[in-house]
Scaffold this active site. Structure first.
Site, PDB file in Angstrom:
ATOM      1  N   LEU A 136      -3.981   1.693   5.823  1.00  0.00           N
ATOM      2  CA  LEU A 136      -4.581   0.644   4.986  1.00  0.00           C
ATOM      3  C   LEU A 136      -6.066   0.954   4.757  1.00  0.00           C
ATOM      4  N   GLY A 137      -6.680   0.242   3.827  1.00  0.00           N
ATOM      5  CA  GLY A 137      -8.132   0.360   3.648  1.00  0.00           C
ATOM      6  C   GLY A 137      -8.560   1.067   2.384  1.00  0.00           C
ATOM      7  N   GLU A 188     -26.575  18.791 -13.135  1.00  0.00           N
ATOM      8  CA  GLU A 188     -26.455  17.432 -13.684  1.00  0.00           C
ATOM      9  C   GLU A 188     -26.678  17.480 -15.190  1.00  0.00           C
ATOM     10  N   GLY A 197       4.072   0.493  -5.267  1.00  0.00           N
ATOM     11  CA  GLY A 197       4.459  -0.758  -5.918  1.00  0.00           C
ATOM     12  C   GLY A 197       4.528  -0.560  -7.420  1.00  0.00           C
ATOM     13  N   GLY A 207     -22.483  13.238  -5.449  1.00  0.00           N
ATOM     14  CA  GLY A 207     -23.169  14.532  -5.453  1.00  0.00           C
ATOM     15  C   GLY A 207     -24.347  14.560  -4.499  1.00  0.00           C
ATOM     16  N   GLU A 224       0.855  -1.195   0.000  1.00  0.00           N
ATOM     17  CA  GLU A 224       0.000   0.000   0.000  1.00  0.00           C
ATOM     18  C   GLU A 224       0.881   1.231   0.000  1.00  0.00           C
ATOM     19  N   HIS A 262     -44.576  -6.823  11.658  1.00  0.00           N
ATOM     20  CA  HIS A 262     -45.328  -5.567  11.707  1.00  0.00           C
ATOM     21  C   HIS A 262     -45.052  -4.879  13.034  1.00  0.00           C
ATOM     22  N   SER A 267      -9.294   3.520  -7.804  1.00  0.00           N
ATOM     23  CA  SER A 267      -9.684   4.617  -8.691  1.00  0.00           C
ATOM     24  C   SER A 267      -9.424   5.962  -8.037  1.00  0.00           C
ATOM     25  N   GLY A 294     -17.828  11.303 -11.529  1.00  0.00           N
ATOM     26  CA  GLY A 294     -17.397   9.924 -11.737  1.00  0.00           C
ATOM     27  C   GLY A 294     -15.961   9.732 -11.293  1.00  0.00           C
TER      28      GLY A 294
HETATM   29  P1  FAD Z   1      -9.423   1.407  -3.494  1.00  0.00           P
HETATM   30  O1  FAD Z   1     -10.275   1.389  -2.308  1.00  0.00           O
HETATM   31  O2  FAD Z   1      -9.362   2.663  -4.299  1.00  0.00           O
HETATM   32  O3  FAD Z   1      -7.959   1.034  -3.006  1.00  0.00           O
HETATM   33  C1  FAD Z   1      -6.870   1.043  -3.833  1.00  0.00           C
HETATM   34  C2  FAD Z   1      -5.623   1.195  -2.994  1.00  0.00           C
HETATM   35  O4  FAD Z   1      -4.496   0.957  -3.800  1.00  0.00           O
HETATM   36  C3  FAD Z   1      -5.449   2.607  -2.418  1.00  0.00           C
HETATM   37  O5  FAD Z   1      -5.220   2.547  -1.056  1.00  0.00           O
HETATM   38  C4  FAD Z   1      -4.221   3.139  -3.144  1.00  0.00           C
HETATM   39  O6  FAD Z   1      -3.441   4.012  -2.351  1.00  0.00           O
HETATM   40  C5  FAD Z   1      -3.468   1.859  -3.437  1.00  0.00           C
HETATM   41  N1  FAD Z   1      -2.552   1.961  -4.567  1.00  0.00           N
HETATM   42  C6  FAD Z   1      -2.787   2.434  -5.796  1.00  0.00           C
HETATM   43  N2  FAD Z   1      -1.711   2.297  -6.583  1.00  0.00           N
HETATM   44  C7  FAD Z   1      -0.755   1.714  -5.824  1.00  0.00           C
HETATM   45  C8  FAD Z   1       0.572   1.294  -6.074  1.00  0.00           C
HETATM   46  N3  FAD Z   1       1.139   1.427  -7.283  1.00  0.00           N
HETATM   47  N4  FAD Z   1       1.261   0.741  -5.058  1.00  0.00           N
HETATM   48  C9  FAD Z   1       0.716   0.594  -3.821  1.00  0.00           C
HETATM   49  N5  FAD Z   1      -0.560   0.950  -3.553  1.00  0.00           N
HETATM   50  C10 FAD Z   1      -1.276   1.490  -4.536  1.00  0.00           C
HETATM   51  N6  FAD Z   1     -18.646   2.091  -2.286  1.00  0.00           N
HETATM   52  C11 FAD Z   1     -19.603   1.398  -1.645  1.00  0.00           C
HETATM   53  O7  FAD Z   1     -19.788   0.215  -1.934  1.00  0.00           O
HETATM   54  N7  FAD Z   1     -20.361   1.967  -0.665  1.00  0.00           N
HETATM   55  C12 FAD Z   1     -20.212   3.262  -0.319  1.00  0.00           C
HETATM   56  O8  FAD Z   1     -20.903   3.751   0.567  1.00  0.00           O
HETATM   57  C13 FAD Z   1     -19.234   4.032  -0.985  1.00  0.00           C
HETATM   58  N8  FAD Z   1     -19.043   5.309  -0.660  1.00  0.00           N
HETATM   59  C14 FAD Z   1     -18.073   6.030  -1.300  1.00  0.00           C
HETATM   60  C15 FAD Z   1     -17.934   7.372  -0.984  1.00  0.00           C
HETATM   61  C16 FAD Z   1     -16.980   8.139  -1.617  1.00  0.00           C
HETATM   62  C17 FAD Z   1     -16.823   9.595  -1.251  1.00  0.00           C
HETATM   63  C18 FAD Z   1     -16.131   7.528  -2.588  1.00  0.00           C
HETATM   64  C19 FAD Z   1     -15.060   8.332  -3.264  1.00  0.00           C
HETATM   65  C20 FAD Z   1     -16.275   6.200  -2.924  1.00  0.00           C
HETATM   66  C21 FAD Z   1     -17.259   5.441  -2.290  1.00  0.00           C
HETATM   67  N9  FAD Z   1     -17.472   4.102  -2.612  1.00  0.00           N
HETATM   68  C22 FAD Z   1     -18.452   3.395  -1.973  1.00  0.00           C
HETATM   69  C23 FAD Z   1     -16.658   3.419  -3.634  1.00  0.00           C
HETATM   70  C24 FAD Z   1     -15.574   2.576  -2.959  1.00  0.00           C
HETATM   71  O9  FAD Z   1     -14.787   3.405  -2.149  1.00  0.00           O
HETATM   72  C25 FAD Z   1     -14.729   1.886  -4.006  1.00  0.00           C
HETATM   73  O10 FAD Z   1     -15.546   1.157  -4.889  1.00  0.00           O
HETATM   74  C26 FAD Z   1     -13.747   0.921  -3.349  1.00  0.00           C
HETATM   75  O11 FAD Z   1     -12.908   1.597  -2.467  1.00  0.00           O
HETATM   76  C27 FAD Z   1     -12.905   0.197  -4.409  1.00  0.00           C
HETATM   77  O12 FAD Z   1     -12.030  -0.656  -3.769  1.00  0.00           O
HETATM   78  P2  FAD Z   1     -10.650  -1.071  -4.450  1.00  0.00           P
HETATM   79  O13 FAD Z   1     -10.037  -2.037  -3.508  1.00  0.00           O
HETATM   80  O14 FAD Z   1     -10.854  -1.483  -5.841  1.00  0.00           O
HETATM   81  O15 FAD Z   1      -9.776   0.266  -4.531  1.00  0.00           O
HETATM   82  P1  NAI Z   2     -21.431   8.825 -10.592  1.00  0.00           P
HETATM   83  O1  NAI Z   2     -21.068   8.093 -11.814  1.00  0.00           O
HETATM   84  O2  NAI Z   2     -22.270   8.175  -9.574  1.00  0.00           O
HETATM   85  O3  NAI Z   2     -22.197  10.150 -10.989  1.00  0.00           O
HETATM   86  C1  NAI Z   2     -21.645  11.102 -11.822  1.00  0.00           C
HETATM   87  C2  NAI Z   2     -22.754  12.002 -12.307  1.00  0.00           C
HETATM   88  O4  NAI Z   2     -22.184  13.106 -12.948  1.00  0.00           O
HETATM   89  C3  NAI Z   2     -23.690  11.321 -13.286  1.00  0.00           C
HETATM   90  O5  NAI Z   2     -25.015  11.578 -12.912  1.00  0.00           O
HETATM   91  C4  NAI Z   2     -23.326  11.989 -14.599  1.00  0.00           C
HETATM   92  O6  NAI Z   2     -24.408  12.048 -15.498  1.00  0.00           O
HETATM   93  C5  NAI Z   2     -22.892  13.358 -14.134  1.00  0.00           C
HETATM   94  N1  NAI Z   2     -21.994  14.050 -15.042  1.00  0.00           N
HETATM   95  C6  NAI Z   2     -20.981  13.523 -15.773  1.00  0.00           C
HETATM   96  N2  NAI Z   2     -20.366  14.494 -16.470  1.00  0.00           N
HETATM   97  C7  NAI Z   2     -21.002  15.653 -16.169  1.00  0.00           C
HETATM   98  C8  NAI Z   2     -20.835  16.991 -16.570  1.00  0.00           C
HETATM   99  N3  NAI Z   2     -19.894  17.342 -17.437  1.00  0.00           N
HETATM  100  N4  NAI Z   2     -21.663  17.937 -16.062  1.00  0.00           N
HETATM  101  C9  NAI Z   2     -22.625  17.591 -15.174  1.00  0.00           C
HETATM  102  N5  NAI Z   2     -22.829  16.328 -14.764  1.00  0.00           N
HETATM  103  C10 NAI Z   2     -22.032  15.378 -15.246  1.00  0.00           C
HETATM  104  O7  NAI Z   2     -20.044   9.353  -9.988  1.00  0.00           O
HETATM  105  P2  NAI Z   2     -19.682   9.970  -8.579  1.00  0.00           P
HETATM  106  O8  NAI Z   2     -20.887  10.500  -7.910  1.00  0.00           O
HETATM  107  O9  NAI Z   2     -18.533  10.864  -8.840  1.00  0.00           O
HETATM  108  O10 NAI Z   2     -19.178   8.721  -7.783  1.00  0.00           O
HETATM  109  C11 NAI Z   2     -18.140   7.897  -8.319  1.00  0.00           C
HETATM  110  C12 NAI Z   2     -18.371   6.479  -7.959  1.00  0.00           C
HETATM  111  O11 NAI Z   2     -18.053   6.253  -6.601  1.00  0.00           O
HETATM  112  C13 NAI Z   2     -19.820   6.041  -8.089  1.00  0.00           C
HETATM  113  O12 NAI Z   2     -20.137   5.700  -9.410  1.00  0.00           O
HETATM  114  C14 NAI Z   2     -19.868   4.868  -7.187  1.00  0.00           C
HETATM  115  O13 NAI Z   2     -19.425   3.750  -7.882  1.00  0.00           O
HETATM  116  C15 NAI Z   2     -18.879   5.221  -6.098  1.00  0.00           C
HETATM  117  N6  NAI Z   2     -19.606   5.678  -4.918  1.00  0.00           N
HETATM  118  C16 NAI Z   2     -20.483   4.828  -4.329  1.00  0.00           C
HETATM  119  C17 NAI Z   2     -21.223   5.219  -3.245  1.00  0.00           C
HETATM  120  C18 NAI Z   2     -22.206   4.277  -2.663  1.00  0.00           C
HETATM  121  O14 NAI Z   2     -22.156   3.096  -2.991  1.00  0.00           O
HETATM  122  N7  NAI Z   2     -23.107   4.709  -1.800  1.00  0.00           N
HETATM  123  C19 NAI Z   2     -21.067   6.535  -2.650  1.00  0.00           C
HETATM  124  C20 NAI Z   2     -20.138   7.371  -3.361  1.00  0.00           C
HETATM  125  C21 NAI Z   2     -19.425   6.930  -4.433  1.00  0.00           C
END
Ligand code: FAD
Ligand code: NAI
Length: 465
Positions: A38-39, A202, A115, A184, A33, A443, A144, A270
């Protein structure tokens, strides 16, 4: 040079879960990492901190707007954002420490540092010191990062991503959110509840476009009640900062200019797969035009012993999807035949009311030409909803018109995030709407809406409507 059975790069929910499962199966496992904690995104700047702030802001909003209805007088509640952020940090640090504990418990060697591939079996770690390790198998779980638009300069102060929005020191006066997707609406809700003016711009004609349109409409109705303003079908053309002011210029579908002035602009359009610094080429790999690592159905890249999982590959960017893939890959490496049904990965938005779905939506099924029937039930018709005062929302069951098999469930409502689990189990066992309609649901609970929607889908026989 230490040689491992498995080297996992990235410690998010995909990577750390994969490492645990691999270790459980007896493989000598390393986890790399680049950050000190971590996480990954989920624990540090995603799922967990956003939910901590959603909960704090929900309590505040209830205290201001709902307690009096319940006969509770609390005077004039004040939101202390600094304290909320401190609490959020504690929640994150406890959760992250939990991962460290799990790594130790499973005897996984953790390396901190970037890495990068030296060759298809060798990874160099650039941390406090430079180390090189080898893996018989390697798993890319690098996740991502937020995406942006070419004309937006993210200064991370006033023009920000979700990462900075989780660390604001002041409640914005006017937060302009670009993108009415999951981030958002979740983070927009946090600050609207705390008293900020929030405007969401949007591009599409609906918010949360991964759900059926009526679900987005229902959520929009609820969010308008907390003061959020929406500009749908509106295309952002420029974002400029001048001192403490940010101006967002956009164009609505009639071609009219929309100009919004605020103090914070959250860009949430996104996320993009992240592979920077990995040096994929040295392993014989490259990314596709979306920046993702291409994988086959077994999550193997074109180099067989290198797997990739989570946000860095195709599919929903969700923590639980990444976790399933982590387990899948570990078991596949162990010679097992695991399976993931991507259709049954639930999708949840943690606004209030919450939004949740599983399977396909009504619109997607109609586009496929499927012969379907639906049944809906409004939350307001439930005794439970009236008792709590959470009357917004609807549950919709979508079933095959002939066989009655449930093909999808979409819901907006209090605790939809937890309620969707019933639909996942039902669909895993290929239940019919009739099956759900005949099951006893306690219920008074919100889950009665699921039974009533199933009754509605099977001959229009909902009982309480
Ligand atoms: P990540 O969690 O992104 O982990 C990747 C890790 O790899 C990172 O720690 C990074 O530092 C590390 N890394 C990258 N490149 C290297 C390298 N070369 N060497 C060493 N380490 C490296 N998903 C849900 O299901 N429920 C939610 O409520 C939710 N809420 C979210 C809220 C927000 C604000 C955001 C931004 C995302 C949310 N998501 C949610 C999405 C969720 O966080 C991701 O889908 C999830 O973290 C993806 O897991 P991952 O293991 O693929 O990658
Ligand atoms: P998103 O893909 O959910 O939403 C992006 C929105 O932006 C879409 O509605 C799209 O139409 C709009 N958009 C794209 N280009 C635009 C533009 N030029 N102008 C105006 N609107 C535009 O992406 P978001 O909200 O950034 O989240 C990223 C990802 O993180 C999610 O897709 C989800 O996978 C993950 N995530 C999951 C959560 C959960 O599970 N509760 C919470 C937060 C994030």
């Amino acid at each position: 040079m230490t040689e491992y059975d498995v080297v996992v790069i990235g410690s998010g929910p995909g990577g750390y879960v994969c490492a645990i499962r691999a270790a459980q199966l007896g493989m000598k496992t390393a986890l790399i990492e680049k950050y000190n904690s971590l996480g990954g995104t989920c624990l540090n700047v995603g799922c967990i901190p956003s939910k901590a702030l959603l909960d704090s802001s929900h309590h505040f909003h209830s205290a201001v707007h709902e307690f009096a209805d319940h006969g509770i007088e609390v005077g004039d509640p004040k939101a202390d954002l600094k304290k909320m952020i401190d609490r959020k940090r504690k929640v994150v640090s406890q959760t992250v420490d939990g991962i460290k504990y799990l790594m130790d418990k499973n005897k996984i060697d953790v390396y901190h540092g970037l890495g990068s591939f030296k060759d298809a079996h060798t990874v160099e770690i650039d941390g406090e010191k430079k180390e090189t390790i080898k893996g018989k198998k390697i798993v890319i779980a690098t996740g991502s990062k937020p995406a942006s638009l070419p004309f937006i300069e993210l200064d991370k102060e006033r023009i920000i991503t979700s990462t900075e929005a989780l660390e604001l020191q002041e409640i914005p006066k006017h937060m302009i959110v670009i993108g009415g997707g999951v981030i958002g609406v979740e983070l927009g809700s946090v600050y609207a509840r705390l008293g900020a003016k929030v405007s969401v711009v949007e591009y599409l004609d609906r918010i949360v476009p991964s759900f059926d349109k009526e679900i987005g409409k229902e959520l929009m109705k609820s969010m308008k009640k907390i003061g959020v303003k929406f500009h749908v079908s509106t295309k952002v053309t420029a974002v400029e900062r001048d001192g403490d002011n940010v101006t967002v210029v956009a164009e609505d579908k009639k071609g009219n200019e929309v100009k919004l002035d605020g103090d914070i602009c959250l860009v949430s359009i996104g996320r993009r797969a992240y592979t920077d610094g990995l040096n994929l080429e040295a392993a014989g790999l490259s990314t596709n035009d979306k920046g993702q690592v291409e994988v086959n159905d077994n999550l193997q890249s074109k180099v067989d012993h290198i797997y990739a999982i989570g946000d860095v590959v195709r599919g929903a960017m969700l923590a639980h999807k990444a976790e399933e893939e982590g387990v899948f890959v570990a078991e596949h490496m162990n010679g097992e035949h695991p399976h993931i049904d991507y259709n049954l990965v639930p999708n949840v938005v943690y606004t209030w009311p919450e939004v949740a779905s599983v399977g396909k939506g009504e619109e997607a099924l109609k586009e496929e030409g499927r012969d379907i029937k639906t049944g809906s039930f409004p939350m307001r018709a439930l005794g439970r909803s009236r008792a709590s005062g959470d009357t917004d929302g609807v549950v919709k069951v979508i079933a095959d018109a002939k066989t009655d098999e449930i093909l999808g469930v979409q819901m907006v409502g209090a605790r939809a995030a937890d309620m969707i689990a019933e639909a996942v189990v039902a669909m895993e066992y290929r239940a019919s709407a009739e099956d759900i309609a005949r099951m006893s649901h306690a219920h008074p609970t919100y889950t009665e809406a699921m039974k009533e929607a199933a009754l509605a889908a099977t001959g229009n026989r909902a009982l309480h409507m």
